[in-house]
Design a protein around this motif. Structure first.
Motif, PDB file in Angstrom:
ATOM      1  N   ARG A  66       0.819  -1.032   0.106  1.00  0.00           N
ATOM      2  CA  ARG A  66      -0.089   0.108   0.471  1.00  0.00           C
ATOM      3  C   ARG A  66       0.855   1.297  -0.439  1.00  0.00           C
ATOM      4  NH1 ARG A  66      -4.979  -0.634   4.325  1.00  0.00           N
ATOM      5  NH2 ARG A  66      -4.524   1.642   4.018  1.00  0.00           N
ATOM      6  N   MET A  67       2.092   1.424   1.054  1.00  0.00           N
ATOM      7  CA  MET A  67       3.003   2.402   0.618  1.00  0.00           C
ATOM      8  C   MET A  67       3.622   3.017  -0.313  1.00  0.00           C
ATOM      9  SD  MET A  67       4.054   1.668   4.639  1.00  0.00           S
ATOM     10  CE  MET A  67       2.543   2.010   5.971  1.00  0.00           C
ATOM     11  N   ARG A  68       3.916   1.364  -0.810  1.00  0.00           N
ATOM     12  CA  ARG A  68       4.439   1.752  -2.413  1.00  0.00           C
ATOM     13  C   ARG A  68       3.845   2.471  -2.965  1.00  0.00           C
ATOM     14  NH1 ARG A  68      10.552  -0.400  -1.558  1.00  0.00           N
ATOM     15  NH2 ARG A  68      10.745  -1.405   0.402  1.00  0.00           N
ATOM     16  N   ALA A  69       2.462   2.027  -3.324  1.00  0.00           N
ATOM     17  CA  ALA A  69       1.521   2.245  -4.238  1.00  0.00           C
ATOM     18  C   ALA A  69       1.039   4.136  -4.133  1.00  0.00           C
ATOM     19  CB  ALA A  69       0.515   1.499  -4.652  1.00  0.00           C
ATOM     20  N   GLY A  70       1.964   4.356  -2.717  1.00  0.00           N
ATOM     21  CA  GLY A  70       1.566   5.549  -2.338  1.00  0.00           C
ATOM     22  C   GLY A  70       0.558   6.596  -2.054  1.00  0.00           C
ATOM     23  N   GLU A  71      -0.177   5.037  -1.150  1.00  0.00           N
ATOM     24  CA  GLU A  71      -1.196   5.260   0.403  1.00  0.00           C
ATOM     25  C   GLU A  71      -0.502   5.092   1.390  1.00  0.00           C
ATOM     26  OE1 GLU A  71      -5.244   2.589   1.362  1.00  0.00           O
ATOM     27  OE2 GLU A  71      -4.255   2.779   0.029  1.00  0.00           O
ATOM     28  N   PRO A  72      -0.199   5.799   2.038  1.00  0.00           N
ATOM     29  CA  PRO A  72       0.269   6.248   3.711  1.00  0.00           C
ATOM     30  C   PRO A  72      -0.904   5.337   4.925  1.00  0.00           C
ATOM     31  CG  PRO A  72      -0.429   8.458   3.280  1.00  0.00           C
ATOM     32  CD  PRO A  72      -0.674   7.115   2.198  1.00  0.00           C
ATOM     33  N   PHE A  73      -0.193   4.843   5.569  1.00  0.00           N
ATOM     34  CA  PHE A  73      -1.003   3.343   6.463  1.00  0.00           C
ATOM     35  C   PHE A  73      -1.731   5.026   7.526  1.00  0.00           C
ATOM     36  CE2 PHE A  73      -3.047   1.238   9.983  1.00  0.00           C
ATOM     37  CZ  PHE A  73      -3.591   0.460   9.184  1.00  0.00           C
ATOM     38  N   VAL A  74      -2.645   5.011   7.562  1.00  0.00           N
ATOM     39  CA  VAL A  74      -3.810   6.600   8.789  1.00  0.00           C
ATOM     40  C   VAL A  74      -4.549   5.777   9.356  1.00  0.00           C
ATOM     41  CG1 VAL A  74      -5.150   8.206   8.817  1.00  0.00           C
ATOM     42  CG2 VAL A  74      -3.885   8.249   7.040  1.00  0.00           C
ATOM     43  N   ALA A  75      -3.942   5.959  11.029  1.00  0.00           N
ATOM     44  CA  ALA A  75      -4.430   5.593  12.258  1.00  0.00           C
ATOM     45  C   ALA A  75      -5.027   6.594  13.453  1.00  0.00           C
ATOM     46  CB  ALA A  75      -3.811   4.599  13.248  1.00  0.00           C
ATOM     47  N   HIS A  76      -5.448   6.371  14.347  1.00  0.00           N
ATOM     48  CA  HIS A  76      -5.787   7.491  15.018  1.00  0.00           C
ATOM     49  C   HIS A  76      -5.648   7.219  16.679  1.00  0.00           C
ATOM     50  CE1 HIS A  76      -8.008   7.697  11.134  1.00  0.00           C
ATOM     51  NE2 HIS A  76      -8.045   9.654  11.385  1.00  0.00           N
ATOM     52  N   SER A  77      -5.064   8.257  17.237  1.00  0.00           N
ATOM     53  CA  SER A  77      -4.578   7.814  18.654  1.00  0.00           C
ATOM     54  C   SER A  77      -6.170   8.640  19.234  1.00  0.00           C
ATOM     55  CB  SER A  77      -3.392   8.387  18.739  1.00  0.00           C
ATOM     56  OG  SER A  77      -3.466  10.200  18.464  1.00  0.00           O
ATOM     57  N   THR A  78      -6.233   8.174  20.462  1.00  0.00           N
ATOM     58  CA  THR A  78      -6.839   9.015  21.043  1.00  0.00           C
ATOM     59  C   THR A  78      -5.840   9.385  22.674  1.00  0.00           C
ATOM     60  OG1 THR A  78      -7.813   6.577  22.180  1.00  0.00           O
ATOM     61  CG2 THR A  78      -8.747   7.694  20.311  1.00  0.00           C
ATOM     62  N   ARG A  79      -6.546  10.517  23.122  1.00  0.00           N
ATOM     63  CA  ARG A  79      -5.869  11.012  24.293  1.00  0.00           C
ATOM     64  C   ARG A  79      -7.093  11.961  25.196  1.00  0.00           C
ATOM     65  NH1 ARG A  79      -3.238   7.878  22.528  1.00  0.00           N
ATOM     66  NH2 ARG A  79      -0.705   8.395  22.240  1.00  0.00           N
ATOM     67  N   HIS A  80      -6.949  11.468  26.358  1.00  0.00           N
ATOM     68  CA  HIS A  80      -8.099  12.171  27.233  1.00  0.00           C
ATOM     69  C   HIS A  80      -6.758  12.987  28.474  1.00  0.00           C
ATOM     70  CE1 HIS A  80      -8.649   8.292  28.480  1.00  0.00           C
ATOM     71  NE2 HIS A  80      -8.304   9.287  29.814  1.00  0.00           N
ATOM     72  N   LEU A  81      -7.582  14.900  28.167  1.00  0.00           N
ATOM     73  CA  LEU A  81      -6.542  15.173  29.716  1.00  0.00           C
ATOM     74  C   LEU A  81      -7.226  14.915  31.162  1.00  0.00           C
ATOM     75  CD1 LEU A  81      -4.170  17.287  30.441  1.00  0.00           C
ATOM     76  CD2 LEU A  81      -5.923  19.300  30.401  1.00  0.00           C
ATOM     77  N   ILE A  82      -6.803  14.711  32.384  1.00  0.00           N
ATOM     78  CA  ILE A  82      -8.224  14.723  33.562  1.00  0.00           C
ATOM     79  C   ILE A  82      -6.856  15.150  34.145  1.00  0.00           C
ATOM     80  CG2 ILE A  82      -7.039  12.344  33.773  1.00  0.00           C
ATOM     81  CD1 ILE A  82      -9.844  11.573  35.363  1.00  0.00           C
ATOM     82  N   GLU A  83      -8.126  16.168  35.010  1.00  0.00           N
ATOM     83  CA  GLU A  83      -7.261  16.925  36.191  1.00  0.00           C
ATOM     84  C   GLU A  83      -8.443  16.504  37.191  1.00  0.00           C
ATOM     85  OE1 GLU A  83      -5.638  21.421  37.764  1.00  0.00           O
ATOM     86  OE2 GLU A  83      -6.397  21.019  36.345  1.00  0.00           O
ATOM     87  N   ALA A  84      -7.840  16.001  38.565  1.00  0.00           N
ATOM     88  CA  ALA A  84      -8.953  15.676  39.562  1.00  0.00           C
ATOM     89  C   ALA A  84      -7.844  16.423  40.599  1.00  0.00           C
ATOM     90  CB  ALA A  84      -8.394  14.106  39.883  1.00  0.00           C
ATOM     91  N   ARG A  85      -9.061  16.820  42.149  1.00  0.00           N
ATOM     92  CA  ARG A  85      -8.884  17.501  42.982  1.00  0.00           C
ATOM     93  C   ARG A  85      -8.905  16.410  44.440  1.00  0.00           C
ATOM     94  NH1 ARG A  85     -10.460  21.947  43.702  1.00  0.00           N
ATOM     95  NH2 ARG A  85     -12.740  20.869  44.673  1.00  0.00           N
ATOM     96  N   ARG A  86      -8.161  16.111  45.338  1.00  0.00           N
ATOM     97  CA  ARG A  86      -8.477  15.771  46.480  1.00  0.00           C
ATOM     98  C   ARG A  86      -8.784  17.052  47.107  1.00  0.00           C
ATOM     99  NH1 ARG A  86      -4.724  12.242  51.494  1.00  0.00           N
ATOM    100  NH2 ARG A  86      -6.460  11.870  52.595  1.00  0.00           N
TER     101      ARG A  86
END
Length: 249
Positions: A229-249
């Motif tokens: 696929r890559m040699r045919a000019g199609e890079p592989f696409v994926a998606h990372s997921t992230r979350h920011l969390i802030e908590a207080r005691r």
């Protein structure tokens, strides 16, 4: 593009210790979440007297802060990363402690005003609350649900149960269940692009939990399919997921 076997051999020989990704320059890219975790971390560190960074990796992200509080600890369970973090941070007054996965944190109750982590393996909310001082805060960027699963499932097939893990709302509920007050929760889905098969081999060697039984020989057919696929000019696409969390005691 160089031959398939050359790209694979180069990636198999490359160093994957620590938590830096410079080896991927020119071969893969990943968008970053909009909140700028390293900058937020530095801002929070500047306002406290005692802090702890959990699962610090090789200390690369923590090391971006321009200054540390008088009491600064970092923990890391994987020995190669712990050694790398020690070498990077000890000269700046950070005490790096190698811990055992799943073990209680080696600190007294109410030791820190701030506990932080970028991509913790498995946050132990009860332990985080225990070592925070009353009024202390937890600031972290977590890996979210189904992160990079387009790539993972290319090798392992559909993983419907695993896709539901690391849900940010469930993590916030788990924090609240031990008595932490969640003050901020933000999520992002970030585009990842792989331009050659060597980048894929390298990232799977580094993030060993993505495809736990990965080897280039075992998954040669899947790698060859990506390479075509890559040699045919199609890079592989994926998606990372992230979350920011802030908590207080």
């Amino acid at each position: 593009m160089r031959p398939f076997d050359d790209l694979v051999a180069e990636a198999e020989a490359a160093d994957v210790s620590g938590w830096g990704f410079d080896w991927l320059a020119g071969r893969a890219t990943e968008e970053r979440p909009p909140w700028g975790y390293a900058k937020l971390l530095a801002q929070h560190l500047a306002g406290v007297q005692a802090a702890l960074d959990l699962d610090t990796g090789g200390g690369e992200v923590l090391g971006e802060a321009s200054r540390f509080p008088p009491v600064m600890y970092a923990t890391e369970a994987w020995p190669p990363n712990a050694r790398k973090a020690h070498d990077l941070l000890v000269g700046r007054g950070v005490q790096v402690i190698q811990t055992a996965p799943g073990a209680a944190l080696p600190f007294a109750d109410a030791s820190f005003e701030l506990v932080t982590s970028r991509h913790p393996v498995n946050p132990d909310w009860a332990e985080i609350r225990r070592v925070l001082k009353p009024g202390g805060r937890y600031l972290a960027q977590h890996v979210g649900a189904a992160s990079a699963f387009e790539l993972i499932e290319h090798f392992l097939g559909p993983l419907p149960q695993q896709r539901r893990l690391r849900d940010p709302q469930e993590e916030a509920a788990a924090a609240a269940a031990v008595g932490l007050t969640v003050m901020d929760l933000r999520s992002a889905r970030c585009r990842m692009i792989f331009h050659d098969v060597g980048a894929v081999v390298w990232i799977l060697r580094k993030c060993v939990w993505w495809v736990p039984d990965f080897s280039a020989d075992k998954y040669r057919a899947a790698l060859l399919a990506l390479d075509d696929r890559m040699r045919a000019g199609e890079p592989f696409v994926a998606h990372s997921t992230r979350h920011l969390i802030e908590a207080r005691r």
